[in-house]
Scaffold this active site. Structure first.
Site, PDB file in Angstrom:
ATOM      1  N   ALA A  23      42.562  -7.890 -17.958  1.00 16.16           N
ATOM      2  CA  ALA A  23      42.883  -8.603 -16.724  1.00 16.16           C
ATOM      3  C   ALA A  23      43.069  -9.913 -16.996  1.00 16.16           C
ATOM      4  O   ALA A  23      44.162 -10.492 -16.281  1.00 16.16           O
ATOM      5  CB  ALA A  23      42.204  -8.070 -15.491  1.00 16.16           C
ATOM      6  N   ARG A  64      52.385  -4.574 -14.538  1.00 17.09           N
ATOM      7  CA  ARG A  64      51.390  -3.759 -14.196  1.00 17.09           C
ATOM      8  C   ARG A  64      50.738  -3.943 -12.896  1.00 17.09           C
ATOM      9  O   ARG A  64      50.304  -5.130 -12.527  1.00 17.09           O
ATOM     10  CB  ARG A  64      49.922  -4.155 -15.384  1.00 17.09           C
ATOM     11  CG  ARG A  64      50.542  -3.988 -16.809  1.00 17.09           C
ATOM     12  CD  ARG A  64      49.422  -3.775 -17.958  1.00 17.09           C
ATOM     13  NE  ARG A  64      48.566  -2.443 -17.630  1.00 17.09           N
ATOM     14  CZ  ARG A  64      47.508  -2.393 -18.280  1.00 17.09           C
ATOM     15  NH1 ARG A  64      47.040  -3.035 -19.060  1.00 17.09           N
ATOM     16  NH2 ARG A  64      46.937  -1.028 -18.134  1.00 17.09           N
ATOM     17  N   CYS A 132      36.164   0.430 -22.529  1.00 18.98           N
ATOM     18  CA  CYS A 132      37.111  -0.183 -22.779  1.00 18.98           C
ATOM     19  C   CYS A 132      37.076  -1.468 -23.327  1.00 18.98           C
ATOM     20  O   CYS A 132      36.078  -1.776 -24.338  1.00 18.98           O
ATOM     21  CB  CYS A 132      37.986  -0.379 -21.578  1.00 18.98           C
ATOM     22  SG  CYS A 132      39.804  -0.780 -21.655  1.00 18.98           S
ATOM     23  N   ASP A 201      39.411  -4.686 -13.228  1.00 18.45           N
ATOM     24  CA  ASP A 201      40.948  -5.210 -12.774  1.00 18.45           C
ATOM     25  C   ASP A 201      40.706  -5.532 -11.381  1.00 18.45           C
ATOM     26  O   ASP A 201      41.552  -6.247 -11.042  1.00 18.45           O
ATOM     27  CB  ASP A 201      41.576  -4.125 -13.282  1.00 18.45           C
ATOM     28  CG  ASP A 201      41.888  -3.864 -14.843  1.00 18.45           C
ATOM     29  OD1 ASP A 201      42.550  -4.713 -15.354  1.00 18.45           O
ATOM     30  OD2 ASP A 201      40.754  -3.097 -15.397  1.00 18.45           O
ATOM     31  N   ASN A 211      38.601  -0.283 -12.511  1.00 22.64           N
ATOM     32  CA  ASN A 211      38.204  -0.500 -13.926  1.00 22.64           C
ATOM     33  C   ASN A 211      39.024   0.668 -14.801  1.00 22.64           C
ATOM     34  O   ASN A 211      39.641   1.698 -14.079  1.00 22.64           O
ATOM     35  CB  ASN A 211      37.260  -1.061 -14.187  1.00 22.64           C
ATOM     36  CG  ASN A 211      37.104  -1.398 -15.661  1.00 22.64           C
ATOM     37  OD1 ASN A 211      37.659  -2.440 -16.060  1.00 22.64           O
ATOM     38  ND2 ASN A 211      36.338  -1.011 -16.558  1.00 22.64           N
ATOM     39  N   LYS A 212      39.205   0.308 -16.109  1.00 20.95           N
ATOM     40  CA  LYS A 212      39.848   1.394 -17.020  1.00 20.95           C
ATOM     41  C   LYS A 212      39.333   2.979 -16.568  1.00 20.95           C
ATOM     42  O   LYS A 212      38.136   3.193 -16.371  1.00 20.95           O
ATOM     43  CB  LYS A 212      39.358   1.022 -18.298  1.00 20.95           C
ATOM     44  CG  LYS A 212      39.798   2.065 -19.523  1.00 20.95           C
ATOM     45  CD  LYS A 212      41.495   2.333 -19.524  1.00 20.95           C
ATOM     46  CE  LYS A 212      42.075   0.940 -19.778  1.00 20.95           C
ATOM     47  NZ  LYS A 212      43.669   1.064 -19.366  1.00 20.95           N
TER      48      LYS A 212
HETATM   49  C1  RUB Z   1      41.438  -3.231 -19.514  1.00 22.22           C
HETATM   50  C2  RUB Z   1      40.230  -3.057 -18.541  1.00 22.22           C
HETATM   51  C3  RUB Z   1      39.112  -4.140 -18.582  1.00 22.22           C
HETATM   52  C4  RUB Z   1      39.786  -5.045 -17.452  1.00 22.22           C
HETATM   53  C5  RUB Z   1      38.712  -6.252 -17.225  1.00 22.22           C
HETATM   54  O1  RUB Z   1      42.530  -2.325 -19.482  1.00 22.22           O
HETATM   55  O2  RUB Z   1      40.318  -2.286 -17.777  1.00 22.22           O
HETATM   56  O3  RUB Z   1      38.010  -3.640 -18.554  1.00 22.22           O
HETATM   57  O4  RUB Z   1      40.850  -5.650 -17.510  1.00 22.22           O
HETATM   58  O5  RUB Z   1      39.043  -6.987 -18.593  1.00 22.22           O
HETATM   59  P1  RUB Z   1      43.576  -2.509 -20.339  1.00 22.22           P
HETATM   60  P2  RUB Z   1      38.858  -8.684 -18.528  1.00 22.22           P
HETATM   61  O6  RUB Z   1      43.378  -2.441 -21.754  1.00 22.22           O
HETATM   62  O7  RUB Z   1      44.735  -1.157 -19.836  1.00 22.22           O
HETATM   63  O8  RUB Z   1      44.453  -3.728 -19.912  1.00 22.22           O
HETATM   64  O9  RUB Z   1      37.590  -8.607 -18.475  1.00 22.22           O
HETATM   65  O10 RUB Z   1      39.412  -9.325 -19.986  1.00 22.22           O
HETATM   66  O11 RUB Z   1      39.666  -9.332 -17.334  1.00 22.22           O
END
Ligand code: RUB
Length: 311
Positions: A23, A64, A132, A201, A211-212
């Site tokens: 995100a 997305r 993830c 997310d 989240n994922k």
């Molecule tokens: C990534 C995912 C991450 C969040 C948070 O999914 O679920 O846990 O986006 O990430 P994808 P951040 O790989 O499908 O984008 O902490 O970097 O914002």
């Protein structure tokens, strides 16, 4: 003039294909793309400028659907234009740049605070499980390691696209003791885990977390094993439309990510995210400190009133 949007379309493809992942990275990338787009815009009036910027924002957001941080960032920019009474296109371009950079700065400042609070939760000898690849979770783990804490991390593979490998590689590279497991082995290892750290997310108005895919299963397992489950995220990932009754849309991705050529008659479903109920979340580690998901809306309302009200 479709050609105007070429770079924006390319960027949206890069986001959709996960060339840019997570995100925070997606939001920062989309904002930079919008700033460049606006800088290059060759239009004569405020009206045309706003129309083009809104169209570019829409293209990026659609890449997305489950990414409120990107949506909030792009909305922050469009609000700055709407609320100004500038008419000169050059001045409007400046506004886009300033608002975009300010939002990125807010995200970066949040990360600094999150790291301060998150690192304090990590003591020597702990085993932390993560799922993830969250750049926020990773940054907390990396800072803790660099501050001299010694702990173990268990990473899930994160089927179907194996983002867990990004996490594992980054941690192992700096020397963190890292173990990779398949997603279905989480229960097997949960009794050895002291803390679960996941990213987010989206945050809903009820304090649930998107989240994922697989996150909510891990939360249930952690709950059953009485292992604290923390979500590490900035509150800027709040999804304002959940406040007004809408659900946060869950992206369903291409079935071929799961099985390239399945037998005829087998339907493949591939949701990218799931929702973890607040009751399974021990705490949200965010820029305000470590808070209960039950009070998230109050904190957001106090810290980011523009976010709460923006529809
Ligand atoms: C990534 C995912 C991450 C969040 C948070 O999914 O679920 O846990 O986006 O990430 P994808 P951040 O790989 O499908 O984008 O902490 O970097 O914002």
């Amino acid at each position: 003039m479709v050609y105007m949007f070429n770079e924006v379309f390319e960027a949206s493809q890069a986001i959709r294909r996960l060339k840019v992942q997570g995100a925070r990275n997606i939001a920062k990338y989309a904002i930079k793309i919008l700033i460049n787009f606006s800088r290059e815009l060759d239009v004569a009036s405020r009206g045309e400028f706003i129309k083009a910027v809104l169209k570019a924002s829409k293209i990026l957001c659609e890449a997305r659907p489950t990414e409120p941080l990107m949506r909030n960032g792009l909305k922050f920019i469009s609000r700055s234009i709407y609320e100004s009474d500038e008419y000169k296109v050059e001045d409007l371009k400046m506004l886009v740049e300033e608002a975009g950079n300010l939002f990125i700065k807010m995200v970066e400042n949040s990360l600094e605070k999150i790291c301060i609070f998150g690192v304090k939760r990590i003591r020597d000898g702990l085993t932390i499980l993560t799922h993830c690849h969250s750049s926020t979770v990773n940054e907390v783990l990396i800072r803790a390691y660099k501050n001299g804490r010694r702990f173990n991390v268990i990473c899930t593979e994160t089927r179907p696209l194996f983002q867990g490998r990004i996490t594992a590689r980054k941690l192992a590279d700096i020397g963190v003791k890292t173990t990779m497991i398949v997603d279905s082995a989480v229960r097997f290892f949960m009794n050895d885990v002291d803390l679960v750290f996941v990213g987010a997310d989206a945050i809903t108005s009820e304090g649930n977390i998107v989240n994922k895919i697989g996150t909510s299963q891990i939360a249930l397992i952690a709950h059953e094993a009485r292992t604290p489950f923390y979500v590490i995220t900035e509150l800027l990932k709040f999804s304002p439309h959940t406040m007004y009754g809408d659900y946060e849309r869950i992206e369903e991705r291409d079935p071929s990510e799961v099985w390239k050529s399945p037998p005829i008659g087998v339907e493949i479903r591939n949701p990218a995210f799931d929702i973890t109920r607040r009751d399974y979340i021990h705490g949200i580690i965010c820029e305000e400190g470590i808070i209960s998901p039950h009070i998230v809306i109050e904190v957001i309302n106090r810290r980011y009133p523009w976010l709460y009200t923006s529809q």
